[in-house]
Design a protein around this motif. Structure first.
Motif, PDB file in Angstrom:
ATOM      1  N   THR A   1     -80.755  -0.491 -23.053  1.00 39.91           N
ATOM      2  CA  THR A   1     -79.407   0.075 -23.127  1.00 39.91           C
ATOM      3  C   THR A   1     -78.327  -0.906 -22.673  1.00 39.91           C
ATOM      4  OG1 THR A   1     -79.652   0.988 -20.900  1.00 39.91           O
ATOM      5  CG2 THR A   1     -80.267   2.407 -22.756  1.00 39.91           C
ATOM      6  N   ALA A   2     -78.706  -2.125 -22.310  1.00 39.71           N
ATOM      7  CA  ALA A   2     -77.725  -3.107 -21.849  1.00 39.71           C
ATOM      8  C   ALA A   2     -76.828  -3.509 -23.018  1.00 39.71           C
ATOM      9  CB  ALA A   2     -78.413  -4.326 -21.277  1.00 39.71           C
ATOM     10  N   GLY A   3     -75.539  -3.608 -22.728  1.00 38.46           N
ATOM     11  CA  GLY A   3     -74.595  -3.939 -23.787  1.00 38.46           C
ATOM     12  C   GLY A   3     -73.619  -5.009 -23.367  1.00 38.46           C
ATOM     13  N   ALA A   4     -72.426  -4.912 -23.920  1.00 42.00           N
ATOM     14  CA  ALA A   4     -71.389  -5.917 -23.679  1.00 42.00           C
ATOM     15  C   ALA A   4     -70.931  -5.924 -22.223  1.00 42.00           C
ATOM     16  CB  ALA A   4     -70.199  -5.662 -24.596  1.00 42.00           C
ATOM     17  N   ALA A   5     -70.918  -4.760 -21.576  1.00 48.00           N
ATOM     18  CA  ALA A   5     -70.495  -4.713 -20.173  1.00 48.00           C
ATOM     19  C   ALA A   5     -71.445  -5.519 -19.291  1.00 48.00           C
ATOM     20  CB  ALA A   5     -70.427  -3.262 -19.696  1.00 48.00           C
ATOM     21  N   SER A   6     -72.738  -5.462 -19.584  1.00 50.34           N
ATOM     22  CA  SER A   6     -73.707  -6.257 -18.835  1.00 50.34           C
ATOM     23  C   SER A   6     -73.475  -7.743 -19.053  1.00 50.34           C
ATOM     24  CB  SER A   6     -75.136  -5.898 -19.233  1.00 50.34           C
ATOM     25  OG  SER A   6     -75.452  -4.598 -18.851  1.00 50.34           O
ATOM     26  N   LEU A   7     -73.180  -8.116 -20.280  1.00 54.64           N
ATOM     27  CA  LEU A   7     -72.917  -9.518 -20.588  1.00 54.64           C
ATOM     28  C   LEU A   7     -71.694 -10.026 -19.835  1.00 54.64           C
ATOM     29  CD1 LEU A   7     -73.510 -12.082 -22.259  1.00 54.64           C
ATOM     30  CD2 LEU A   7     -72.020 -11.126 -24.010  1.00 54.64           C
ATOM     31  N   ILE A   8     -70.624  -9.265 -19.859  1.00 52.69           N
ATOM     32  CA  ILE A   8     -69.395  -9.656 -19.152  1.00 52.69           C
ATOM     33  C   ILE A   8     -69.652  -9.711 -17.650  1.00 52.69           C
ATOM     34  CG2 ILE A   8     -67.038  -8.932 -18.598  1.00 52.69           C
ATOM     35  CD1 ILE A   8     -66.964  -7.745 -21.484  1.00 52.69           C
ATOM     36  N   GLY A   9     -70.352  -8.718 -17.124  1.00 57.87           N
ATOM     37  CA  GLY A   9     -70.690  -8.711 -15.703  1.00 57.87           C
ATOM     38  C   GLY A   9     -71.551  -9.898 -15.307  1.00 57.87           C
ATOM     39  N   ASN A  10     -72.503 -10.261 -16.173  1.00 56.10           N
ATOM     40  CA  ASN A  10     -73.357 -11.414 -15.880  1.00 56.10           C
ATOM     41  C   ASN A  10     -72.572 -12.720 -15.872  1.00 56.10           C
ATOM     42  OD1 ASN A  10     -75.883 -10.264 -15.349  1.00 56.10           O
ATOM     43  ND2 ASN A  10     -76.345 -10.089 -17.521  1.00 56.10           N
ATOM     44  N   VAL A  11     -71.604 -12.853 -16.767  1.00 48.45           N
ATOM     45  CA  VAL A  11     -70.767 -14.066 -16.774  1.00 48.45           C
ATOM     46  C   VAL A  11     -69.992 -14.168 -15.455  1.00 48.45           C
ATOM     47  CG1 VAL A  11     -68.778 -15.178 -17.865  1.00 48.45           C
ATOM     48  CG2 VAL A  11     -70.609 -14.216 -19.281  1.00 48.45           C
ATOM     49  N   ILE A  12     -69.424 -13.052 -15.020  1.00 46.44           N
ATOM     50  CA  ILE A  12     -68.703 -13.050 -13.736  1.00 46.44           C
ATOM     51  C   ILE A  12     -69.664 -13.359 -12.602  1.00 46.44           C
ATOM     52  CG2 ILE A  12     -67.441 -11.582 -12.115  1.00 46.44           C
ATOM     53  CD1 ILE A  12     -66.327 -10.107 -14.626  1.00 46.44           C
ATOM     54  N   TRP A  13     -70.847 -12.729 -12.623  1.00 44.33           N
ATOM     55  CA  TRP A  13     -71.855 -12.941 -11.577  1.00 44.33           C
ATOM     56  C   TRP A  13     -72.271 -14.416 -11.511  1.00 44.33           C
ATOM     57  CZ3 TRP A  13     -74.256 -10.114  -7.785  1.00 44.33           C
ATOM     58  CH2 TRP A  13     -75.423 -10.648  -7.246  1.00 44.33           C
ATOM     59  N   ILE A  14     -72.507 -15.038 -12.662  1.00 45.78           N
ATOM     60  CA  ILE A  14     -72.917 -16.452 -12.686  1.00 45.78           C
ATOM     61  C   ILE A  14     -71.858 -17.311 -12.024  1.00 45.78           C
ATOM     62  CG2 ILE A  14     -73.236 -18.456 -14.199  1.00 45.78           C
ATOM     63  CD1 ILE A  14     -74.711 -16.604 -16.126  1.00 45.78           C
ATOM     64  N   LEU A  15     -70.597 -17.065 -12.350  1.00 42.57           N
ATOM     65  CA  LEU A  15     -69.518 -17.886 -11.802  1.00 42.57           C
ATOM     66  C   LEU A  15     -69.330 -17.679 -10.300  1.00 42.57           C
ATOM     67  CD1 LEU A  15     -66.902 -17.474 -14.666  1.00 42.57           C
ATOM     68  CD2 LEU A  15     -68.385 -19.438 -14.216  1.00 42.57           C
ATOM     69  N   VAL A  16     -69.521 -16.450  -9.823  1.00 40.51           N
ATOM     70  CA  VAL A  16     -69.255 -16.136  -8.422  1.00 40.51           C
ATOM     71  C   VAL A  16     -70.474 -16.410  -7.532  1.00 40.51           C
ATOM     72  CG1 VAL A  16     -68.658 -14.280  -6.823  1.00 40.51           C
ATOM     73  CG2 VAL A  16     -67.491 -14.457  -9.015  1.00 40.51           C
ATOM     74  N   ALA A  17     -71.659 -15.958  -7.956  1.00 47.24           N
ATOM     75  CA  ALA A  17     -72.812 -16.045  -7.064  1.00 47.24           C
ATOM     76  C   ALA A  17     -74.076 -16.570  -7.723  1.00 47.24           C
ATOM     77  CB  ALA A  17     -73.100 -14.659  -6.478  1.00 47.24           C
ATOM     78  N   GLY A  18     -74.227 -16.381  -9.005  1.00 46.01           N
ATOM     79  CA  GLY A  18     -75.489 -16.694  -9.674  1.00 46.01           C
ATOM     80  C   GLY A  18     -75.923 -18.136  -9.575  1.00 46.01           C
ATOM     81  N   ILE A  19     -74.995 -19.044  -9.768  1.00 51.05           N
ATOM     82  CA  ILE A  19     -75.338 -20.471  -9.691  1.00 51.05           C
ATOM     83  C   ILE A  19     -75.883 -20.812  -8.309  1.00 51.05           C
ATOM     84  CG2 ILE A  19     -74.342 -22.795  -9.668  1.00 51.05           C
ATOM     85  CD1 ILE A  19     -74.497 -21.829 -12.465  1.00 51.05           C
ATOM     86  N   TRP A  20     -75.221 -20.323  -7.271  1.00 49.00           N
ATOM     87  CA  TRP A  20     -75.622 -20.656  -5.898  1.00 49.00           C
ATOM     88  C   TRP A  20     -76.963 -20.023  -5.541  1.00 49.00           C
ATOM     89  CZ3 TRP A  20     -73.007 -24.638  -4.990  1.00 49.00           C
ATOM     90  CH2 TRP A  20     -71.710 -24.749  -5.467  1.00 49.00           C
TER      91      TRP A  20
END
Length: 130
Positions: A61-80
Motif C-alpha cells: 500500500t506504499a505510495g507517493a507519500a512514502s516516497l516523499i517521506g523517504n526523500v526527506i528522511w534520507i536528507l535529514v537522518a538516513g545518510i547518517w
C-alpha cells in the motif's frame, strides 16, 4: 542459532542502537508533523533489538507519500544512520565472531535509509520462503 546470534547482537551493540532509534522516535513524536518518522524509528528500534530471523519487505500500500517521506528522511537522518551502520559493520567484521553481526548491520542499511513503505517480518513468514 538465531537466538544465540540475537543475544550476542544485543550485548555488543543492538541495545544501544535500539535506544538511539527509540530516542529519535520520541523526539519525532513530540514534533507533531514528524510522527510518521517517529513510528518508523520505533519500528526500526524493535528490529535493531532482535534482527536475526527477520527481514524487510515492501508494503503493497506504499505510495507517493512514502516516497516523499523517504526523500526527506534520507536528507535529514538516513545518510547518517546508514553511515553509522556501515562503520559499525566494519568494526564488527574485524573478528570472526563479529562477521554475522557485521552482516546484520549491513542488512539494516536499506531500512535506515528508507524506512517508510517497509514492513519488518519474520523470515519464516515471508512470502515465497522455502
Amino acid at each position: 542459532m538465531r537466538v544465540l546470534l540475537n543475544i550476542i547482537w544485543l550485548i555488543f551493540g543492538g541495545l544501544w542502537l535500539a535506544l538511539g532509534y527509540f530516542a529519535a522516535g520520541v523526539i519525532c513524536c513530540i514534533l507533531i508533523i514528524t510522527i510518521p518518522f517517529g513510528i518508523a524509528s520505533f519500528r526500526i528500534g524493535v528490529y535493531a533489538l532482535w534482527p536475526f530471523g527477520k527481514t524487510t519487505v515492501d508494503k503493497p500500500t506504499a505510495g507517493a507519500a512514502s516516497l516523499i517521506g523517504n526523500v526527506i528522511w534520507i536528507l535529514v537522518a538516513g545518510i547518517w544512520l546508514a553511515l553509522g551502520h556501515i562503520a559499525s559493520a566494519i568494526a564488527m567484521a574485524i573478528t570472526i565472531i563479529g562477521i554475522p553481526l557485521a552482516v546484520a548491520n549491513l542488512k539494516m542499511v536499506p531500512i535506515s535509509l528508507m524506512p517508510l513503505g517497509k514492513d519488518i517480518v519474520s523470515v519464516d513468514s515471508r512470502p515465497g520462503y522455502l
